[in-house]
Design a protein around this motif. Structure first.
Motif, short mmCIF file in Angstrom:
data_model
loop_
_atom_site.label_atom_id
_atom_site.label_comp_id
_atom_site.label_asym_id
_atom_site.label_seq_id
_atom_site.Cartn_x
_atom_site.Cartn_y
_atom_site.Cartn_z
N THR A 163 0.78 -1.21 0.04
CA THR A 163 0.02 -0.18 -0.13
C THR A 163 0.85 1.22 0.21
O THR A 163 2.12 1.17 0.33
N SER A 164 0.22 2.27 -0.38
CA SER A 164 0.89 3.56 -0.24
C SER A 164 -0.09 4.54 0.67
O SER A 164 -1.22 4.77 -0.01
N ASN A 167 -3.64 3.01 0.75
CA ASN A 167 -4.23 2.56 -0.30
C ASN A 167 -3.52 1.83 -1.14
O ASN A 167 -2.19 1.76 -1.26
N SER A 169 -1.01 0.06 -3.73
CA SER A 169 -0.33 0.55 -4.56
C SER A 169 0.47 -0.46 -5.61
O SER A 169 0.65 -0.09 -6.64
N ALA A 170 0.40 -1.79 -4.77
CA ALA A 170 0.83 -2.94 -5.75
C ALA A 170 -0.10 -4.04 -5.42
O ALA A 170 -0.23 -4.29 -4.25
N ASP A 195 3.93 -0.85 3.55
CA ASP A 195 3.31 0.54 2.92
C ASP A 195 4.31 1.41 2.64
O ASP A 195 5.41 1.70 3.04
N ASP A 196 4.59 1.89 1.21
CA ASP A 196 5.63 2.90 0.63
C ASP A 196 5.82 3.99 1.66
O ASP A 196 6.96 4.69 1.68
#
Lengths: 337, 337
Positions: A163-164, A167, A169-170, A195-196
């Motif tokens: 996630t990022s 949300n 992200s990948a 998470d990024d």
């Protein structure tokens, strides 16, 4: 070979959420509701086989060959499996489950959802959360396999979901699709993921389902919960009214339909409910799915109502004797009526 | 933040194979060798912490917070974890384990390695094998977490590893690398996977290790087994001689060094041994790793010899009092001597 080919081309029929509250005892740490899980597994098997009574009388060939109590008698003799596979009759399902009383304590105690892996407590909580949710995943896969459902456990973290700022992200869904097309039923779960921006977080089963629905376009989605559906206020309130249908407009706004005696703002009334069960998140994700033209049924697990939803019987008009909440696109509704 | 940055830049120190025979009771279905697994977990923790006695006296902060017997006391209080993380001192390890008495019965009974998912027995065996090996993976992750090792279970199938005629055709190692760089210890395992040509097969832990070693270039690789190392004939034979060192030439051919009184063809003598333990596969994979200039140590689990190997003490000259087999590139050997 031709039969296999056509199986791979079949559309995805249904994504099912096994709500944590429906399959575990919420107030007892890491305790599965074995009775509910057993009934849900039987319902799933019958729905996958097309719901006809003839398939439900077929001898169940268990696929949990472990020596754990309740698993299949071993050794299985090859001829028991025969040549004609009942799996070929199966429609395509994906299952995603929540955590319930698994993982919740470990995640909240350490604040995994808030990120920060440089904190030893968060890092330890990440490990502890994953141990707990993957142990639940294993038990659910086992219960399904005992019912003859060829289920394949898949952890979002291992599958590269990340996630990022919480949300997605990948998310590599190729292995999920590959499993479905090979005749298996993938079983994913809410998980601790990277998470990024904040190192780590908790990825909920509801968000996973929305993402899978967007990419894999199931015919319908079923959320199995511990209450009959969505109410206008907490279901513990004796004046709570079960919402029969929520219509989602293209702009994402909702309205309640098929309830003549009330005309409330769902957003407000449901928000009050949220403190007891995260229902707003569920409805938000469900509305995003419905916007795609995919019906979402929120229904009580292990009941005849949930079986009918799993079996696709709610797809047209909602039967009068069915209890649950349908969330569907207002456009879709106009089409079908 | 600077510390974290430097941790991410650290090279991978070691990939460890926990041999199935070393951590399970081979002849009893799905039974873990708890004593060996406990010792191995302690050894791993000490080796990761640098092997100094000062770190081994640090209080172990368990990361299995499940209510299973043997798991950490809960609730953990945040202050127990403190601010100064001992994890930051950790060198980077990856663990891969075999199946031992988990999965073997299910896989061989159904012929998963031969492929053919259209056969109901193979499909059921695929499910049953995965249930068995993932349950072992969970127990190993738990044992490591109880020792304070931040371990993350990762199934090759879920991570998208697949084969083509039993050779690896796809393997997403980005999540493994991401986990290592985030301060975790990924724990992979031999698994039932999809095969492009024969539908499915069994991907062995040894092949996984070779692939990870090629991509992630560890300083050394350790195979923990249930015998002291590689012998010139089955170790049950009283005249069997432990091979101290196997030198691998650039063309992949092997020769035994440091054993003056014998000069046999390893390929032949080890082949005879293979019927009892798949040692040829292990040496073939080990030789491919050694060819890359990465030392491989094959050593008996839960002994002082294996601890020294894990701790990197065999990297230069082989100590006289060390028992085990070193497989290294003949080029590497010339360099170091």
């Amino acid at each position: 070979m031709e039969e296999k080919q056509s199986y791979a081309d079949k559309p995805l029929r249904c994504i099912v959420k096994l709500g944590g509250a429906a399959i575990t005892w919420k107030n007892e740490m890491e305790k599965i509701d074995e009775e509910n899980l057993g009934i849900v597994s039987k319902h799933l098997r019958e729905a996958m086989m097309g719901g006809s009574t003839s398939t439900s009388s077929v001898k169940v060939l268990g696929m949990d060959w472990s020596k754990t109590p309740g698993s299949a008698q071993i050794p299985i003799t090859p001829h028991e499996f025969g040549d004609q596979s009942t799996f070929d009759l199966m429609s395509k399902f994906i299952i995603v489950h929540g955590a319930g009383s698994f993982g919740h304590f470990q995640a909240s105690r350490s604040g995994v959802h808030k990120g920060g892996l440089h904190h030893p407590l968060v890092k330890a909580g990440f490990v502890a959360t994953r141990i707990s949710v993957t142990s639940l995943n294993l038990e659910i896969v086992r219960a399904l396999a005992r019912e003859g459902i060829p289920s394949i456990g898949m952890s979002p973290l291992a599958s590269g979901w990340s996630t990022s700022k919480r949300n997605i992200s990948a998310a590599d869904t190729s292995q999920v699709a590959k499993s479905v097309n090979s005749g298996f039923v993938p079983v994913l779960h809410g998980d601790a993921v990277y998470d990024d921006l904040q190192d780590c977080t908790i990825l909920s089963g509801d968000v996973i389902i929305r993402h899978l629905a967007e990419l894999l376009k199931p015919e319908y989605v079923v959320f199995l919960t511990d209450v009959l559906g969505v109410y206008d206020r907490p279901p513990t309130d004796s004046s709570a009214v079960l919402l029969r249908e929520i219509a989602v407009d293209e702009d994402g706004s909702w309205s309640i339909v098929a309830l003549e005696h009330m005309n409330k703002q769902v957003e407000i009334t449901v928000a009050a409910h949220d403190t007891t069960g995260g229902m707003v998140t569920k409805i938000t994700e469900a509305a995003l799915i419905a916007k795609l033209g995919i019906d979402v049924y929120i229904v009580k697990a292990a009941t005849d109502h949930s079986f009918r939803a799993l079996n696709g019987e709610i797809r047209g008009d909602i039967p009068d004797d069915w209890l649950g909440t349908v969330i569907r696109s207002s456009k879709q509704k106009q089409k079908s009526s």
